[in-house]
Design an enzyme around this catalytic site. Structure first.
Site: not given
Length: 259
Positions: A201, A226, A128, A43, A136
């Site tokens: 995060s 963080n 995620h 990101r 599939c």
């Protein structure tokens, strides 16, 4: 709120996670735990998403060219994942789980490094998804990425060997519905812990960003590790700004009861 920027102080602080004060620790990990293993934060500026816009789920389903573009970047990501190794922070979380202190690990990462660090699958929630294998879209069968490379190189979307449905990397794409069961389990774990850890995060991507607030509301202590500020720092009792791998570098050797 206490802010720790000294590495020795941070190492001393994380050592207390096994001193008996906490019985039900839950952790949330984001990209910051894996960047120290060599996995780029996709990101961030310069990341793959700044060079190649993510493929929307609806486009993947509807358009062959979009599917091939998505597969091409999955193999690009796989190269990063294959070269990366779990670092001391990944290993510390696995050790905390083995000792019974860490009851659940929720991760936003799709790189599979927690599994490679030996974290038990039955206590890992990948909200995620996972980009290291495919599933599939019709029958849910699993397929390994390596077996799909020849199809992609030939300009064909990989198909399921069981039912003929479209194969897609098991990551949750933009526009794709989040896994309801995984989110429910994550929220339940947050409500039932006495310490909620955030490691790497930014807490800006929802719904994961809501989980620390759920934990605090239920009475848990919140500790955020963080490098940068997050929107939920004010809810934390302690914020640690030191590099994660270095913070946990001595963790296992200083914990004689941890395998």
């Amino acid at each position: 709120m206490t802010t720790i920027t000294s590495l020795p102080e941070a190492q001393d602080f994380v050592a207390q996670f096994t001193n008996g004060s906490y019985q039900r620790i839950v952790a949330l990990t984001g990209a910051g735990i894996s960047t120290e293993s060599g996995v780029p934060d996709f990101r961030s500026p310069g990341g793959i998403w700044s060079r190649r816009q993510p493929i929307q789920y609806q486009d993947f389903v509807a358009d062959e060219a979009s599917r091939l573009e998505d597969w091409d970047r999955r193999f690009e990501m796989r190269d990063f994942f294959d070269k990366a190794e779990p670092n001391a922070a990944h290993l510390a979380l696995s050790a905390l789980a083995s000792s019974g202190h860490l009851t659940c690990l929720i991760t936003q990462n799709v790189d599979g490094l927690h599994q490679r660090a030996g974290f038990p699958q039955n206590r890992l929630i990948e909200i995620h998804g996972n980009s290291t294998y495919a599933t599939c879209l019709d029958c849910g069968a699993r397929a390994e990425l390596e077996g799909q490379l020849s199809f992609v190189e030939a300009g064909q979307s990989p198909r399921c060997g069981d039912c003929g449905g479209l194969l897609k990397a098991a990551v949750i794409s933009f526009g794709q519905q989040m896994p309801e069961e995984a989110l429910y389990q994550a929220a339940e774990a947050a409500q039932d812990c006495d310490l909620f850890l955030v490691l790497g995060s930014s807490l800006v991507v929802h719904p994961a960003a809501q989980l620390p607030a759920i934990a605090v509301k239920a009475g848990a202590e919140l500790v955020i590790l963080n490098a940068e500020e997050t929107p939920l720092d004010s809810l934390a009792s302690t914020v640690i700004r030191t590099p994660l791998a270095q913070t946990f570098a001595k963790f296992r050797e200083e914990q004689p009861d941890i395998p």
